[in-house]
Write a protein that holds these residues in place. Structure first.
Motif: not given
Length: 162
Positions: A127-129, A19-20, A24-25, A13-15
């Motif tokens: 952000n939604s994901k 990654d997302i 996003g950045n 989950f954290d990974q």
């Protein structure tokens, strides 16, 4: 959802979020760069429009040679002359020719905006994901805690029966 995102363990989950966020950045940085360009170009557009609106009066003022006549003209047109001079100052800071075609600047603004809007939608989707992954993670953690409690209860009863 967990299978779709290829999440098999709690650390996945954290990974996945990490990654997302990388993507996003990057999207966020692109948005910021385009917004800076858009804001600068908006300022240029506004100042060009202001200058061009008052250009005729300003040019007449600049052509007057006699000080007395120049002062009288200035007194009658102080607002227009000040607006034109202020716009010229701003345009010179941006190294923009005050006779630049306003429609070209408007086209550039529309071009930047057409690039900006999809990036904003993409960032919102990212952000939604992430929110969805966090929500599923919280649910998975809750289920995991419940399972651990039930296993402890079962172990206690097993120990009592022996």
């Amino acid at each position: 959802f967990i299978r779709q995102e290829n999440i098999k363990t709690m650390s996945d989950f954290d990974q996945k979020i990490k990654d997302i966020w990388k993507n996003g950045n990057q999207v966020k940085d692109n948005i910021k760069q385009l917004e800076v360009k858009y804001n600068e170009l908006s300022t240029v557009y506004k100042e060009l429009a202001t200058y061009q609106e008052h250009k005729e009066v300003y040019d007449k003022y600049q052509k007057i040679k006699l000080r007395f006549n120049k002062q009288k003209f200035y007194d009658r047109h102080i607002g227009e002359i000040n607006l034109a001079e202020g716009s010229l100052n701003v345009l010179s800071r941006y190294n923009i020719d005050p006779n630049t075609d306003l429609s070209k600047v408007k086209d550039s603004l529309q071009d930047i905006n057409s690039k900006l809007q999809p990036l904003k939608r993409e960032y919102k989707a990212i952000n939604s994901k992430i929110d969805k992954i966090k929500e599923v993670k919280e649910y998975a953690e809750m289920v995991s805690r419940q399972n651990q409690r039930e296993n402890r209860k079962i172990n206690r009863f097993s120990n009592i029966e022996r």
